[in-house]
Design an enzyme around this catalytic site. Structure first.
Site, mmCIF file in Angstrom:
data_model
loop_
_atom_site.group_PDB
_atom_site.id
_atom_site.type_symbol
_atom_site.label_atom_id
_atom_site.label_comp_id
_atom_site.label_asym_id
_atom_site.label_seq_id
_atom_site.Cartn_x
_atom_site.Cartn_y
_atom_site.Cartn_z
ATOM 1 N N SER A 211 -9.928 -0.451 7.060
ATOM 2 C CA SER A 211 -9.074 -0.291 5.820
ATOM 3 C C SER A 211 -8.443 -1.498 5.048
ATOM 4 O O SER A 211 -8.155 -1.449 3.879
ATOM 5 C CB SER A 211 -8.184 0.912 6.006
ATOM 6 O OG SER A 211 -8.919 1.991 6.015
ATOM 7 N N SER B 69 -9.625 1.783 2.817
ATOM 8 C CA SER B 69 -8.638 2.408 2.177
ATOM 9 C C SER B 69 -7.746 1.746 1.349
ATOM 10 O O SER B 69 -7.273 2.154 0.274
ATOM 11 C CB SER B 69 -7.988 3.682 2.922
ATOM 12 O OG SER B 69 -7.077 2.869 3.898
ATOM 13 N N LYS C 72 0.880 -1.025 0.034
ATOM 14 C CA LYS C 72 0.068 -0.102 0.082
ATOM 15 C C LYS C 72 0.807 1.105 0.051
ATOM 16 O O LYS C 72 1.804 1.413 0.528
ATOM 17 C CB LYS C 72 -1.079 0.055 1.207
ATOM 18 C CG LYS C 72 -1.953 1.049 1.215
ATOM 19 C CD LYS C 72 -2.704 0.800 2.529
ATOM 20 C CE LYS C 72 -4.110 1.844 2.608
ATOM 21 N NZ LYS C 72 -4.695 1.826 3.901
#
Lengths: 476, 467
Positions: B161, B137, B62
């Protein structure tokens, strides 16, 4: 006195630990090339996290113990949020809600100045402006070397009653810092920084002025001067019946005045909250006691011991305990000379002419054994005190044995009375007018004849003996 | 070509058995399909095979986890060109273990959002339906794994997330106990809630990755020293466990299809021999409010460093304050600014006690309540999200966005481990079930999830195009 100042101090002390507060960069960054002692943590790179240094706590505990504080087993870090280019994270890690220590005091001239709190925090970086002043500067550089250097902030109660006392407090604080070795305490180098709060009480009217904060005082002298100025300014306003504004003022070196920086109404809201990146700090009782047990003898204790153990006056003991180095060297010398009083005399009148209390006494050319030799020669009447002073100076400079110097230069007192008589007779013959004047009661002229002999013999004779013979010959 | 097709379904454990490198296959797949999925912000063009146990296994990270020399943007304009000078601890660990980082995946700007719609660059698409979001996210990481571009990915989870995008994309997402995985190098969103974790094709891979990335880190004082083998319970029988689910799950806001799947899930568990019981968890309704006070407060402070002075974009204007204001308003997105403003407000001296302090108290209360549940139960289960993947641009009201986190937030507030496990479909979209366990019971949570997973058929969104 109608007006009385009420002063409290906020002092920032740079701790001379090996590493910075929250990373492993070196903490001693003075005069390093800009941005040469930095890492992702102290420059606030995205994702970097602070890890508190254990050493910083050791230093903090020592300081808190030296200032008789209550040391808390639970303390915590918080964030103080504000924007400034020298603050890489946009917040300073400090201890706001739960400081390391509270409720201490420092003894100053027989009075207790209360310490409200001591907490640990990180220093900010430095801005270097392209011009003398920030307002004229077209651009500024940021040096982040100082970011994260550990600080102890000491806050006193408003117990200080004069600008002079404020200076004395700071001087004594510096002495303690150096005794316990947690900071150099150099104000000029920024290792000790002081802000002051001052208000004034009008004892006649029974009113107290608003508090004014004074900043930018970067020497002990300026603290006193700035507070004197500020005290006079406030008193004048009170006399004129004017309202003293609650504000922050800065000491301006060129005009020797304090100048308004900002009013308290514009004060920042720092939005303090617990630092989520650092769990609360739990110190065990044993750990605190262990650190405390490493606390060395403090200035006041040493002073008392010197007076008692060595029979010194308060004045002598005070000077000899100015620094640990000086005190240690003194004690080393006494252990050899076995004569504290004489050693103290020589330290005060001779040694301290050549050295400062902060020097490295271990490296001096003159050694404790030299003191003993010198004292022995004086005691045996082998050299006069005046000669001894010259010998001392030479040993101090070269490290040469005092006895050797005396022998090589032939400085031993000459006991021969006939030689003294001979020189005196010559002097009497050459100065009949002075002889007459002496005999007419100007006895102070005796020194002229004695001095003459000392000069002629280069001081190698015992002045007491010269005195005795001169008096006899002159009265004949 | 056969190998490439096969690659998209491969798991870490399968590659370990095969001992081959799939770096090339991964890169080819990314080049071929990511123009549609848009999972990656940056592709590591220099991706190469590294030595180590997991040599040849392609992984994605990420883009809020820093990678030395490889651009890390947090999907924010302000960090658009930021090249980190150091590796995050987890990045160092996966590199040392031999994994190859194929690229950095899309996210909501600074991980604030639940649809990856708040990325400053582009929206990531759900591999099951390209008109829908991948969740957030960690949407990029979930989509990259679900579409078979990489074998596994790292995400970060502050309020769900990792788990919610895993649920939306039909993959496994695991949020470990707070303190088990180092946050050093994770660009902080809400430090007291953030935790890095794996997004994988199955539970076993999640456990394998946990063994690589977890552990005490001297660079993160919130990590703990626990030597956990996360694969320890993978083959254990969990048929006699006691399971609770909050009654409140069936309250307002839950999608009918999801509710039905959850009912099925409960029946399924009972069939497997578990004792399932509903519990009263009235505090659940305060979890979202509590979270949206604490998280923005930390955000307002954590994001102060993005001021354009030392790194990142600077939108210079005359004067320092003007430069600060301009830099931040031009280069931070509206959701990030909204949270900074909420946090600045709740931390201000006048409101600190009423909001931040109170929220801290409620957080402790919720934590205590959850701990008490674990006195009587082994696990708590809920749907991961009350809804399935929604259409891109469909949701405009931030409040609706916030309420979506209701089931995932409690695990962050209390720091407990939680996993999202694919459990079938509702109207063709994946549904995820969440299993929460006691603090440090991570290996048991993974073991139990594996126990369930064995009976659930594995389906991939790309079966169609491969035929």
């Amino acid at each position: 006195m109608r007006f009385k100042p009420v002063i409290g101090l906020e002092i920032h002390v740079q701790l001379n630990t090996n590493t910075k507060a929250f990373c492993s960069c070196p903490a001693d960054v003075f005069e390093l090339e800009p941005n040469s002692a930095i890492c992702p943590v102290c420059t606030g790179q995205p994702g970097a996290l602070p890890v508190p240094s254990k050493e910083m706590f050791e230093y903090g505990i020592l300081l808190a113990a030296a200032l008789n504080c209550k040391i808390h087993e639970y303390s915590r870090f918080d964030r103080k949020n504000y924007f400034y280019p020298d603050l890489p994270k946009g917040y300073q890690i400090t201890q706001f809600f739960h400081p390391l220590a509270t409720e201490g005091y420092m003894e100053l001239n027989g009075k207790k100045i209360k310490i409200r709190r001591i907490h640990l925090e990180e220093d900010a970086g430095k801005l270097i402006h392209s011009s003398e002043t920030i307002t004229e500067a077209k651009y500024s550089f940021v040096d982040m070397n100082r970011c994260g250097v550990p600080l102890a902030e000491i806050v006193t109660d408003p117990d200080i009653e004069s600008p002079q006392e404020a200076r004395e407090f700071l001087e004594k604080l510096r002495q303690i810092l150096r005794y316990i070795g947690v900071s150099t305490g150099d104000m000029e180098k920024g290792a000790l920084r002081c802000d002051a709060n001052i208000s004034v009480i009008d004892t006649e009217k029974g009113i107290q002025s608003n508090k004014v904060e004074v900043k930018n005082m970067n020497s002990f002298k300026f603290v006193e001067k700035a507070l004197e100025y500020e005290y006079e300014r406030i008193v004048q306003m009170m006399k004129e019946g004017k309202e003293v504004e609650k504000e922050t003022r800065g000491w301006d070196l060129s005009s020797k005045k304090t100048i308004s920086m900002r009013s308290k109404e514009e004060a920042n809201d720092y939005r303090y909250f617990p630092e989520p990146d650092i769990p609360p700090i739990i110190l065990t009782k044993e750990y605190i006691e262990d650190i405390k047990s490493k606390l060395p003898e403090l200035p006041d204790e040493k002073l008392e011991r010197f007076k008692k153990e060595y029979g010194l006056t308060d004045y002598e003991a005070k000077i000899l305990t100015t620094s640990v180095q000086l005190a240690n060297y003194f004690e080393k010398c006494v252990s050899v000379t076995k004569n504290p009083k004489e050693t103290s005399n020589w330290f005060l009148t001779e040694l301290l002419r050549f050295v400062t209390s902060e020097d490295d006494f271990e490296k001096l050319n003159i050694k404790p054994e030299h003191f003993k030799e010198l004292f022995d020669m004086i005691k045996k009447g082998e050299i006069s005190r005046n000669i001894a002073k010259n010998v001392f100076e030479e040993t101090f400079k070269t490290g040469k044995d005092p006895r050797k110097i005396v022998e090589e230069k032939g400085l031993k007192i000459v006991g021969d009375e006939s030689m003294i008589e001979e020189i005196l007779r010559k002097l009497i013959e050459q100065n009949p007018d002075k002889v007459q004047a002496y005999r007419n009661g100007k006895t102070g002229l005796l020194g002229f004849f004695v001095g003459g002999v000392m000069k002629e013999t280069k001081g190698k004779v015992d002045p007491r003996k010269v005195n005795e013979i001169a008096r006899k010959l002159l009265s004949d | 070509m056969k190998k490439l097709k096969n690659f998209r379904k491969l798991t870490i454990s399968e590659i370990l058995k095969e001992k081959g490198s799939y770096i090339k296959e991964s890169l080819e797949t990314i080049k071929k399909i990511d123009k549609d999925i848009k999972a990656f912000i940056t592709i590591n063009e220099n991706a190469d095979i590294l030595p180590g146990k997991f040599s040849g296994v392609p992984i994605a990270v990420k883009d809020n986890i820093v990678t030395k020399g490889l651009r890390t943007t947090c999907a924010s304009k302000i960090l658009e060109n930021y090249i980190p000078p150091y590796d995050a601890t987890v990045v160092k660990k996966i590199k040392d273990a031999g994994f190859t980082i194929m690229g950095k995946t899309n996210l909501d700007e600074f991980a604030m959002g639940t649809g990856t719609e708040y990325s400053s660059f582009f929206v990531t698409r759900n591999p099951w339906d390209l008109t829908r979001v991948a969740g957030g996210s960690s949407g990029g990481s979930a989509a990259a794994v679900a579409s078979g571009q990489v074998v596994a990915a790292l995400g970060s989870d502050t309020g769900g997330s990792i788990r919610q995008p895993a649920a939306f994309c039909g993959v496994v997402g695991f949020k470990p106990t707070y303190g088990l995985v180092s946050r050093y190098g994770l660009v902080a969103f809400a430090s007291s809630l953030d935790q890095i974790g794996p997004i994988t094709k199955n539970v076993e891979d999640a456990a394998i990755l946990m063994n690589v990335i977890s552990g005490y880190d001297p660079n993160d004082s919130t990590t703990v020293e626990k030597n956990i083998d996360f694969t320890k319970f993978l083959d254990k029988d969990f048929s006699n466990v006691k399971i609770a689910f909050p009654k409140e799950v069936f309250g307002e806001g839950i999608d009918e299809g999801v509710a039905q799947k959850f009912q099925e899930f409960i029946s399924f568990l009972e069939k497997k021999g578990a004792k399932v019981q509903n519990i009263d968890f009235p505090e659940l309704k305060y979890a979202v409010a509590t979270y949206y006070i604490i998280a923005p407060a930390e955000v307002s402070s954590n994001l102060s460093r993005f001021d354009g002075i030392r790194y990142g974009k600077r939108s210079e204007k005359d004067g320092l304050l003007e430069t600060y204001l301009n830099t931040r308003s031009e280069n931070l997105g509206p959701e990030v600014i909204r949270r900074i403003m909420i946090g600045t407000f709740t931390l201000s001296a006048a409101y600190y006690d009423a909001y931040f302090e109170k929220a801290q108290k409620v957080r402790r209360l919720i934590t205590k309540k959850i701990e008490e549940f674990f006195d009587d139960f082994d696990f708590i289960v809920t749907p991961t999200s009350p809804i399935t993947a929604f259409k891109i641009g469909e949701i405009k009201d931030p409040l609706i966005y916030y309420l979506m986190d209701i089931f995932t937030i409690p695990a962050n507030l209390s720091g407990i481990p939680a996993i999202s496990l694919p459990f079938g479909f509702s109207e063709g979209l994946p549904v995820g079930m969440q299993i929460m366990g006691k603090r440090f019971d991570d290996a048991k949570v993974l073991g139990f999830a594996r126990f369930i997973e064995k009976d659930i058929p594995k389906v991939f969104p790309f079966e169609e195009d491969e035929k």
